[in-house]
Design a protein around this motif. Structure first.
Motif, PDB file in Angstrom:
ATOM      1  N   MET A 205       0.827  -1.163   0.000  1.00  0.00           N
ATOM      2  CA  MET A 205       0.000   0.000   0.000  1.00  0.00           C
ATOM      3  C   MET A 205       0.881   1.239   0.000  1.00  0.00           C
ATOM      4  O   MET A 205       1.822   1.337   0.771  1.00  0.00           O
ATOM      5  N   ALA A 206       0.564   2.199  -0.849  1.00  0.00           N
ATOM      6  CA  ALA A 206       1.387   3.396  -1.006  1.00  0.00           C
ATOM      7  C   ALA A 206       0.969   4.450   0.013  1.00  0.00           C
ATOM      8  O   ALA A 206      -0.202   4.646   0.296  1.00  0.00           O
ATOM      9  N   SER A 207       1.946   5.147   0.527  1.00  0.00           N
ATOM     10  CA  SER A 207       1.695   6.208   1.501  1.00  0.00           C
ATOM     11  C   SER A 207       1.460   7.526   0.757  1.00  0.00           C
ATOM     12  O   SER A 207       2.113   7.827  -0.233  1.00  0.00           O
ATOM     13  N   THR A 208       0.534   8.343   1.226  1.00  0.00           N
ATOM     14  CA  THR A 208       0.213   9.616   0.570  1.00  0.00           C
ATOM     15  C   THR A 208       1.101  10.748   1.057  1.00  0.00           C
ATOM     16  O   THR A 208       1.088  11.826   0.498  1.00  0.00           O
ATOM     17  N   GLY A 209       1.854  10.535   2.094  1.00  0.00           N
ATOM     18  CA  GLY A 209       2.753  11.579   2.598  1.00  0.00           C
ATOM     19  C   GLY A 209       2.082  12.518   3.587  1.00  0.00           C
ATOM     20  O   GLY A 209       2.672  13.482   4.029  1.00  0.00           O
ATOM     21  N   VAL A 210       0.853  12.264   3.938  1.00  0.00           N
ATOM     22  CA  VAL A 210       0.136  13.109   4.890  1.00  0.00           C
ATOM     23  C   VAL A 210       0.249  12.480   6.265  1.00  0.00           C
ATOM     24  O   VAL A 210      -0.066  11.314   6.451  1.00  0.00           O
ATOM     25  N   THR A 211       0.760  13.254   7.189  1.00  0.00           N
ATOM     26  CA  THR A 211       0.831  12.765   8.560  1.00  0.00           C
ATOM     27  C   THR A 211      -0.088  13.589   9.422  1.00  0.00           C
ATOM     28  O   THR A 211      -0.256  14.797   9.225  1.00  0.00           O
ATOM     29  N   LYS A 212      -0.671  12.923  10.367  1.00  0.00           N
ATOM     30  CA  LYS A 212      -1.584  13.609  11.273  1.00  0.00           C
ATOM     31  C   LYS A 212      -0.764  14.344  12.323  1.00  0.00           C
ATOM     32  O   LYS A 212       0.144  13.774  12.918  1.00  0.00           O
ATOM     33  N   ARG A 213      -1.116  15.607  12.539  1.00  0.00           N
ATOM     34  CA  ARG A 213      -0.407  16.383  13.552  1.00  0.00           C
ATOM     35  C   ARG A 213      -0.967  16.048  14.916  1.00  0.00           C
ATOM     36  O   ARG A 213      -2.150  15.751  15.078  1.00  0.00           O
ATOM     37  N   SER A 214      -0.151  16.210  15.907  1.00  0.00           N
ATOM     38  CA  SER A 214      -0.589  15.893  17.266  1.00  0.00           C
ATOM     39  C   SER A 214      -1.548  16.953  17.791  1.00  0.00           C
ATOM     40  O   SER A 214      -1.617  18.066  17.266  1.00  0.00           O
ATOM     41  N   ARG A 215      -2.274  16.613  18.840  1.00  0.00           N
ATOM     42  CA  ARG A 215      -3.196  17.555  19.446  1.00  0.00           C
ATOM     43  C   ARG A 215      -2.468  18.778  19.991  1.00  0.00           C
ATOM     44  O   ARG A 215      -2.956  19.889  19.901  1.00  0.00           O
ATOM     45  N   ALA A 216      -1.310  18.564  20.561  1.00  0.00           N
ATOM     46  CA  ALA A 216      -0.532  19.676  21.139  1.00  0.00           C
ATOM     47  C   ALA A 216      -0.130  20.661  20.043  1.00  0.00           C
ATOM     48  O   ALA A 216      -0.202  21.884  20.231  1.00  0.00           O
ATOM     49  N   ARG A 217       0.272  20.120  18.914  1.00  0.00           N
ATOM     50  CA  ARG A 217       0.674  21.013  17.821  1.00  0.00           C
ATOM     51  C   ARG A 217      -0.527  21.777  17.269  1.00  0.00           C
ATOM     52  O   ARG A 217      -0.449  22.974  16.998  1.00  0.00           O
ATOM     53  N   ARG A 218      -1.654  21.105  17.087  1.00  0.00           N
ATOM     54  CA  ARG A 218      -2.852  21.781  16.601  1.00  0.00           C
ATOM     55  C   ARG A 218      -3.317  22.845  17.581  1.00  0.00           C
ATOM     56  O   ARG A 218      -3.717  23.942  17.189  1.00  0.00           O
ATOM     57  N   ALA A 219      -3.247  22.566  18.879  1.00  0.00           N
ATOM     58  CA  ALA A 219      -3.638  23.553  19.895  1.00  0.00           C
ATOM     59  C   ALA A 219      -2.691  24.751  19.858  1.00  0.00           C
ATOM     60  O   ALA A 219      -3.127  25.898  19.984  1.00  0.00           O
ATOM     61  N   GLY A 220      -1.408  24.489  19.663  1.00  0.00           N
ATOM     62  CA  GLY A 220      -0.431  25.583  19.567  1.00  0.00           C
ATOM     63  C   GLY A 220      -0.678  26.457  18.354  1.00  0.00           C
ATOM     64  O   GLY A 220      -0.575  27.684  18.421  1.00  0.00           O
ATOM     65  N   GLU A 221      -1.008  25.845  17.237  1.00  0.00           N
ATOM     66  CA  GLU A 221      -1.305  26.621  16.035  1.00  0.00           C
ATOM     67  C   GLU A 221      -2.566  27.455  16.221  1.00  0.00           C
ATOM     68  O   GLU A 221      -2.638  28.604  15.792  1.00  0.00           O
ATOM     69  N   ASN A 222      -3.566  26.890  16.875  1.00  0.00           N
ATOM     70  CA  ASN A 222      -4.794  27.635  17.141  1.00  0.00           C
ATOM     71  C   ASN A 222      -4.527  28.806  18.085  1.00  0.00           C
ATOM     72  O   ASN A 222      -5.067  29.890  17.903  1.00  0.00           O
ATOM     73  N   ALA A 223      -3.712  28.577  19.100  1.00  0.00           N
ATOM     74  CA  ALA A 223      -3.390  29.646  20.053  1.00  0.00           C
ATOM     75  C   ALA A 223      -2.603  30.757  19.356  1.00  0.00           C
ATOM     76  O   ALA A 223      -2.847  31.948  19.602  1.00  0.00           O
ATOM     77  N   TYR A 224      -1.675  30.375  18.491  1.00  0.00           N
ATOM     78  CA  TYR A 224      -0.904  31.391  17.766  1.00  0.00           C
ATOM     79  C   TYR A 224      -1.817  32.205  16.852  1.00  0.00           C
ATOM     80  O   TYR A 224      -1.716  33.423  16.776  1.00  0.00           O
ATOM     81  N   GLY A 225      -2.740  31.547  16.176  1.00  0.00           N
ATOM     82  CA  GLY A 225      -3.706  32.242  15.327  1.00  0.00           C
ATOM     83  C   GLY A 225      -4.584  33.178  16.139  1.00  0.00           C
ATOM     84  O   GLY A 225      -4.873  34.303  15.729  1.00  0.00           O
ATOM     85  N   PHE A 226      -4.984  32.732  17.341  1.00  0.00           N
ATOM     86  CA  PHE A 226      -5.790  33.581  18.205  1.00  0.00           C
ATOM     87  C   PHE A 226      -5.001  34.807  18.652  1.00  0.00           C
ATOM     88  O   PHE A 226      -5.543  35.918  18.701  1.00  0.00           O
ATOM     89  N   LEU A 227      -3.731  34.634  18.976  1.00  0.00           N
ATOM     90  CA  LEU A 227      -2.897  35.770  19.386  1.00  0.00           C
ATOM     91  C   LEU A 227      -2.708  36.765  18.246  1.00  0.00           C
ATOM     92  O   LEU A 227      -2.732  37.981  18.464  1.00  0.00           O
ATOM     93  N   LEU A 228      -2.536  36.281  17.036  1.00  0.00           N
ATOM     94  CA  LEU A 228      -2.426  37.185  15.886  1.00  0.00           C
ATOM     95  C   LEU A 228      -3.722  37.961  15.679  1.00  0.00           C
ATOM     96  O   LEU A 228      -3.698  39.174  15.422  1.00  0.00           O
ATOM     97  N   LEU A 229      -4.847  37.284  15.806  1.00  0.00           N
ATOM     98  CA  LEU A 229      -6.137  37.952  15.680  1.00  0.00           C
ATOM     99  C   LEU A 229      -6.319  38.988  16.791  1.00  0.00           C
ATOM    100  O   LEU A 229      -6.758  40.115  16.528  1.00  0.00           O
ATOM    101  N   ALA A 230      -5.964  38.629  18.019  1.00  0.00           N
ATOM    102  CA  ALA A 230      -6.086  39.566  19.148  1.00  0.00           C
ATOM    103  C   ALA A 230      -5.202  40.796  18.935  1.00  0.00           C
ATOM    104  O   ALA A 230      -5.611  41.923  19.234  1.00  0.00           O
ATOM    105  N   LYS A 231      -3.991  40.595  18.409  1.00  0.00           N
ATOM    106  CA  LYS A 231      -3.091  41.723  18.136  1.00  0.00           C
ATOM    107  C   LYS A 231      -3.692  42.645  17.082  1.00  0.00           C
ATOM    108  O   LYS A 231      -3.690  43.878  17.243  1.00  0.00           O
ATOM    109  N   ASN A 232      -4.237  42.080  16.031  1.00  0.00           N
ATOM    110  CA  ASN A 232      -4.833  42.901  14.971  1.00  0.00           C
ATOM    111  C   ASN A 232      -6.070  43.645  15.458  1.00  0.00           C
ATOM    112  O   ASN A 232      -6.264  44.820  15.112  1.00  0.00           O
ATOM    113  N   VAL A 233      -6.884  43.007  16.267  1.00  0.00           N
ATOM    114  CA  VAL A 233      -8.061  43.681  16.820  1.00  0.00           C
ATOM    115  C   VAL A 233      -7.629  44.817  17.739  1.00  0.00           C
ATOM    116  O   VAL A 233      -8.186  45.921  17.685  1.00  0.00           O
TER     117      VAL A 233
END
Length: 172
Positions: free
Chosen positions: A1-29
């Motif tokens: 079976m061939a791999s598509t090259g997509v790996t699932k990111r961990s919950r910690a990484r997804r939470a960190g990305e969401n927090a960073y996005g929230f901080l950028l939004l808060a700074k712009n507001v």
């Protein structure tokens, strides 16, 4: 079976990305709110003199002949433009809108006070000087803090044009 090259990111990484996005939004507001606050303060500061200098209907209009100038205010006699108006022996006018003693300045009187505001193009432009300064200050926040460079340049150029036009009309 061939791999598509997509790996699932961990919950910690997804939470960190969401927090960073929230901080950028808060700074712009926050930056947008500060910019809006500065613009509103500029309009608020300008409106006290801009209203009687621009919307003169119902106000007593005439000419002040400047007789004495201090640090911030000049005083002089008021001659009404219309017959039946009340002449006043002493009214005060901002020193920056006159050329000194002996100058005759077209004015409108603020209701219930002895404060005269210059009318005409020079008076209107001078009344909006605080707004021009707020445009210059806000342009730095909009261009630098929000990253809207063209909007920041436009605001800065409008503020500089307003200040320059006010200076040019008052010195003529």
């Amino acid at each position: 079976m061939a791999s598509t090259g997509v790996t699932k990111r961990s919950r910690a990484r997804r939470a960190g990305e969401n927090a960073y996005g929230f901080l950028l939004l808060a700074k712009n507001v926050a930056m947008a709110l500060v910019a809006l606050l500065i613009l509103v303060a500029g309009v608020w500061s300008s409106w006290g003199d801009a209203k009687p200098s621009t919307l003169t209907k119902g106000l007593e209009r005439g000419t002040v002949t400047v007789s004495d100038c201090g640090d911030e205010w000049c005083t002089g006699s008021f001659t009404p433009a219309r017959e039946g108006g009340t002449s006043r022996g002493r009214v005060r006018i901002d020193e920056t809108v006159t050329n000194g003693t002996g100058d005759r300045v077209p004015v409108a009187l603020k209701p219930g006070t002895d404060h005269a505001v210059r009318t005409g193009a020079a008076g209107m432009l001078h009344a909006w000087v605080p707004f021009g300064g707020s445009l210059l200050l806000t342009s730095l926040i909009v261009a630098g803090g929000l990253g809207l460079r063209r909007t920041g340049w436009a605001m800065g150029l409008l503020g500089a044009a307003l200040l320059g036009a006010s200076f040019a009309t008052l010195t003529l």
